[in-house]
Structure formats: C-alpha cells, structure tokens
Scaffold this active site. Structure first.
Site, PDB file in Angstrom:
ATOM      1  N   GLU A 175      -5.405  -8.246  -1.429  1.00 19.49           N
ATOM      2  CA  GLU A 175      -6.075  -8.100   0.096  1.00 19.49           C
ATOM      3  C   GLU A 175      -7.540  -7.865  -0.154  1.00 19.49           C
ATOM      4  O   GLU A 175      -7.957  -6.782  -1.179  1.00 19.49           O
ATOM      5  CB  GLU A 175      -5.787  -6.836   0.852  1.00 19.49           C
ATOM      6  CG  GLU A 175      -4.311  -7.277   1.397  1.00 19.49           C
ATOM      7  CD  GLU A 175      -3.675  -6.168   2.446  1.00 19.49           C
ATOM      8  OE1 GLU A 175      -4.717  -5.522   3.069  1.00 19.49           O
ATOM      9  OE2 GLU A 175      -2.651  -6.009   2.496  1.00 19.49           O
TER      10      GLU A 175
ATOM     11  N   GLU B  42       0.929  -1.238   0.191  1.00 17.96           N
ATOM     12  CA  GLU B  42       0.059   0.043   0.043  1.00 17.96           C
ATOM     13  C   GLU B  42       0.747   1.258  -0.005  1.00 17.96           C
ATOM     14  O   GLU B  42       0.796   2.198   1.003  1.00 17.96           O
ATOM     15  CB  GLU B  42      -1.007  -0.035   1.020  1.00 17.96           C
ATOM     16  CG  GLU B  42      -1.906  -1.182   1.211  1.00 17.96           C
ATOM     17  CD  GLU B  42      -3.111  -1.170   2.275  1.00 17.96           C
ATOM     18  OE1 GLU B  42      -4.098  -1.420   2.205  1.00 17.96           O
ATOM     19  OE2 GLU B  42      -2.681  -0.630   3.242  1.00 17.96           O
TER      20      GLU B  42
HETATM   21  C1  BGP Z   1      -4.323  -3.049   4.827  1.00 22.80           C
HETATM   22  C2  BGP Z   1      -3.118  -3.629   5.293  1.00 22.80           C
HETATM   23  C3  BGP Z   1      -3.121  -4.817   5.970  1.00 22.80           C
HETATM   24  C4  BGP Z   1      -4.262  -5.234   6.668  1.00 22.80           C
HETATM   25  C5  BGP Z   1      -5.587  -4.673   6.063  1.00 22.80           C
HETATM   26  C6  BGP Z   1      -6.720  -4.782   7.142  1.00 22.80           C
HETATM   27  O1  BGP Z   1      -4.409  -1.508   4.943  1.00 22.80           O
HETATM   28  O2  BGP Z   1      -2.262  -3.625   4.167  1.00 22.80           O
HETATM   29  O3  BGP Z   1      -1.901  -5.003   6.919  1.00 22.80           O
HETATM   30  O4  BGP Z   1      -4.097  -5.048   8.187  1.00 22.80           O
HETATM   31  O5  BGP Z   1      -5.498  -3.206   5.745  1.00 22.80           O
HETATM   32  O6  BGP Z   1      -6.734  -3.453   8.062  1.00 22.80           O
HETATM   33  P1  BGP Z   1      -7.051  -3.674   9.523  1.00 22.80           P
HETATM   34  O7  BGP Z   1      -5.939  -4.513  10.006  1.00 22.80           O
HETATM   35  O8  BGP Z   1      -6.701  -2.196  10.019  1.00 22.80           O
HETATM   36  O9  BGP Z   1      -8.415  -4.015   9.967  1.00 22.80           O
END
Ligand code: BGP
Length: 468
Positions: free
Chosen positions: A362, A172
C-alpha cells in the site's frame, strides 16, 4: 545512475473487500464490523447497519468485478491485492461449514484475474472481523478466535491454494494498539480496554498468523505467506538524545509485530513493556512452538513518516498511529505528511533488520478530485497524484539500488473506494474515478483519470518512464 526495477517486478494495486465490494448482505454474507462503522475509526459503531454507511454498497465491485479487472489489465497490472471478506465465507465466523456462495464469488474473481494474467495477492483479514465474533467474543481478546481464523484460513488455502501463491495474514497487524475495534475486532471501547486484554489479543493474532503460515506451507510448500504492517519511519524532532530514545521506543512498538513474525519469538524489549505494564500473558508451550512458523516475506503500507520527542510538541495527523508533526514536510488535504525519502529509509531499515524479501502493498495519495470534460471525455487531471507516485517510485528505485530485495509495489486504491479511517468516498486514491459521493448519490460510472495512463506507462516500461 540508479539501477532499474528487477525483471518480473510485481506492479499493481491494492484494495480491501469492505471498502469496495458492497453487496454487504448478498449471497449469505454475514455482517462484519465495518457494516456498523459508518464513520470509520473516528466514531463508535452503530447497533445496526445504517443507510449513511457508504461501505454497504461500496463501489459495487461485487457486481462489476469483470469490467474493473479489465481496467486494471489495461493499466498492465501484474498483481492485484484484495481481501477475502471473512463474513462471506463464515457469515458469523464461528460456523463449522463455509458458505459456498461466498467461496464461489472469489472463484469468479480469480477466473477473471487469470484471464488477464494478473497474479492475485490475498489478504485474509483486512479490518473486517465478522460482527458476531466481535460482539459475542470481544474479538481477538478471546482465544477461540484462533481456531475460527485457522478454519477460515485453511478453507481459503484449500480452495484457492493452487491459484493464489501470495498471502497476507492480517492487514496492518500493528495497528491494533491504536484501533482495537477496527484492527482487532475488539468490541470493548478503547478507553475501557485493559492492557492485559489488549496484549492478550495481540498474542492471539500473532499465534493465529503463525498458525496460518504453517497450514499454508503444509497444504502447498510453494505458497508464500507474509505479514503486513504499517511502516512509518520515525525521526527525532531534535538531536537531543532524549528525543532519539523516544524514537527507539516508538519504533519498538511498531516493529515488535514483524520481529515476532520474522524471528518466531518475542523480543526482549517487548517483554519489558509487558513487565512494566504489569501484564502477564497467557502463553502456552504450544503457542511458543506455533510462533516458530515464520513468514516468507514482510509486506507493508507506507503513507507517511512522523517525528518523536520526549517533550510536548505539535501532534501529527497520523493514519492510525500517532506521533509529532514534522515541520519540514508538506501534507495532504487530510493532514498526512508526504515524505517520499521516508520510503527509501524504511525499505533499508526493514531489509537491514530482517533480510527478508519485502513487498510494498500500500502506498497512495487520498485527494479531492474534480471531474472535468476534455474532448468530450470525462476525466480528472490529477497531476498531484502523478507527482506523488513518481516521487515515491524514484525512492523505491534508490532502495533497490541500495540492495533491498523488493518483490513488488501495489498502489493503494487504484480505483476510488471508501476510506478506512474516515469512511468517505471523497478521499479518492484511484487512477479510476468512481461517480459516487459522500451522500451516497452518483451513477457508479467509472472514468479514467490522467494518472491511469501515467501508471500504465510506468508498468509498460518497468519504471523507465519515470525519467521522462
Ligand atoms: C490503510 C488501510 C487501508 C486504506 C489505507 C488508506 O491503513 O490498510 O485499508 O484505507 O490505509 O487509508 P484511508 O482509507 O483512511 O485514507
């Protein structure tokens, strides 16, 4: 009738070292910024690792990798996305020699994946800059980070390049605008960070990313290197052209990063942003040459869409990026607006814009789960997660029918892990439940949720079971 998923489609799951490995100081590992971020992006870092930081132990994948990977294999995973913790390999980040014990851990993980025929997809830097680089160098603000990162990337490509084909340079990367510490390792607090330093950091990361792509291709021309960005379709809150223009500006801020990765040069709108901010970047001729090493594919995370408006409007609860709330969409328990159609839109937008293969690395739903007992077996009846998965995959299938070239789909957090934004364990994404709570209690036992079997069927039928 829509087309199906292509043969060889890479189904799987995605995780990040700092959120699930634990063992934060084992076998010579140095500290990473995450080891002093017990409250996620919401709070300033602590001076030292503190016992309330769930990431220090994570879900103990470091010791349980073999049984966890066996569970992924049971679901039929074709691909597993994970990150290599930079501070396991270079504990401070600026050493000249890597830590062999750290390298050996990932050999063992790769052995296990190979045993099950699961293709690895490796992120080099997933929000886990070595703490020393952050504190002593102010992270990516400092040009020296390029050299340190190149050494780390080269070490990984040389060690694992014959076993790992797919690589992502930065997780990201476009989030640095909003989360300078987590994303860019920048120790200077966001409120005190000068625009010049932020943009210089962005430039250094982009050069480092292109340089890693060059190194990978030199070592093995068959390696596939991708950039990784937050994808977020942005809709105008009203048809007012002023709102549509706000969308254009917000899109530009998000897309600039992949534009550079794909085109090898800065887009005009980005240069205008710099001019208007009075920022003159230090860009060398060699930087410009390096940037021409463009990526093989574009990968992204997708969780939500947002709206933009030229006027004041209710602010949406973004992942990391901000935006206005869409009055037409439902939201998760953490206020993230759920928009499966947005995934089809963004797949088309990216394909039309770059004509590069895409990879969804993701997508997922963080929810509070309740462990229940059914026929003497502990499980979670997570129909909400199944619905989320199905609705999103149906839209992915539509995008494929639209002509988008898509290599694969990795669900975020196939096993419960620590949240990046809030540092909670109760924000669960997994198909596998992990018995660990926000207060650190729990046995770390693993239990299959109802969604485990659902995803296994989707994979086994290459998506056909979505129609059932
Ligand atoms: C993205 C990241 C991940 C992951 C995901 C879910 O931004 O790349 O590392 O964590 O989001 O977010 P969160 O864990 O804050 O719910």
């Amino acid at each position: 009738m829509s087309t199906t998923f292509p043969d060889g489609f890479l189904w799987g799951g995605a995780v990040a070292a700092n959120q699930y490995e634990g063992a934060y100081d084992a076998d010579g590992k140095g500290l990473s910024i995450q080891d002093v971020m017990p409250k996620g992006i919401m709070a300033p870092p602590t001076e030292e690792p503190t016992p309330d930081n769930l990431k220090l132990e994570g879900i103990d994948f470091y010791h349980r990798y073999a049984t966890d990977i066996a569970l992924f294999a049971e679901m039929g995973f074709k691909v597993f996305r994970f990150s290599i913790a930079w501070s396991r390999i270079f504990p401070n980040g600026d050493e000249t020699e890597p830590n062999e014990a750290g390298l050996a851990f990932y050999d063992r993980v790769l052995d296990e994946l190979e045993k099950h025929g699961i293709e690895p997809l490796v992120t080099l830097s997933h929000y886990e800059t070595p703490l020393h680089l952050s504190k002593q160098y102010d992270g990516w603000v400092n040009r020296d980070l390029i050299g340190f990162y190149e050494r780390f990337a080269r070490t990984c490509f040389e060690r694992y390049g014959d076993r790992v084909k797919y690589w992502l340079t930065f997780n990201e990367i476009n989030s640095v605008l909003h989360a300078p510490l987590m994303s860019g390792g920048i120790w200077t607090p966001k409120e005190q960070l000068a625009a010049k330093d932020l943009y210089q950091a962005i430039h250094h990361e982009l050069v480092a990313s292109a340089s890693a792509t060059r190194i990978a291709h030199e070592i093995n021309p068959d390696l596939k290197v991708g950039c990784m960005v937050i994808a977020m379709p942005i809709y105008p809150l009203t048809p007012d052209p002023a709102d549509v223009l706000s969308v254009m500006h917000a899109d530009h801020a998000n897309l600039a990063f992949s534009d550079v990765h794909v085109r090898g040069t800065y887009p005009g709108y980005f240069l205008r942003t710099l001019r208007e901010a009075g920022v003159e970047l230090d860009i060398t001729d060699s930087d410009r040459e390096t940037l021409k090493n463009t990526v093989d594919f574009v990968s992204f995370s997708y969780y939500m869409s947002l709206c933009e408006s030229a006027k004041d409007a209710e602010v949406g609860q973004g992942n990391i990026m901000g935006g206005k709330r869409n009055p037409t969409l439902p939201e998760s328990e953490w206020g993230w607006q759920i928009d499966p159609v947005g995934l089809r839109i963004v797949l088309n937008q990216f394909w039309d814009r770059w004509q590069k293969p895409l990879f969804i690395v993701e997508n997922g739903l963080g929810a509070k789960d309740v462990l229940v007992e059914r026929d003497g077996v502990k499980t979670v009846e997570d129909d909400y997660r199944i619905d989320y998965l199905r609705e999103h995959l149906l839209q992915v299938r539509e995008a494929i029918a639209d002509g988008v070239e898509l290599w694969g789909y990795t669900w975020w957090g196939p096993i419960d892990l620590v949240s990046a934004s809030t540092a909670q364990l109760s924000k669960r994404y997994g198909f596998i439940y992990v018995d660990r709570n926000d207060d650190g209690t729990g046995t770390l036992e693993r239990y299959k949720k109802k969604s485990f079997g659902y995803y296994a069927d989707v994979i086994a039928t290459n998506g056909a079971s979505l129609d059932a």
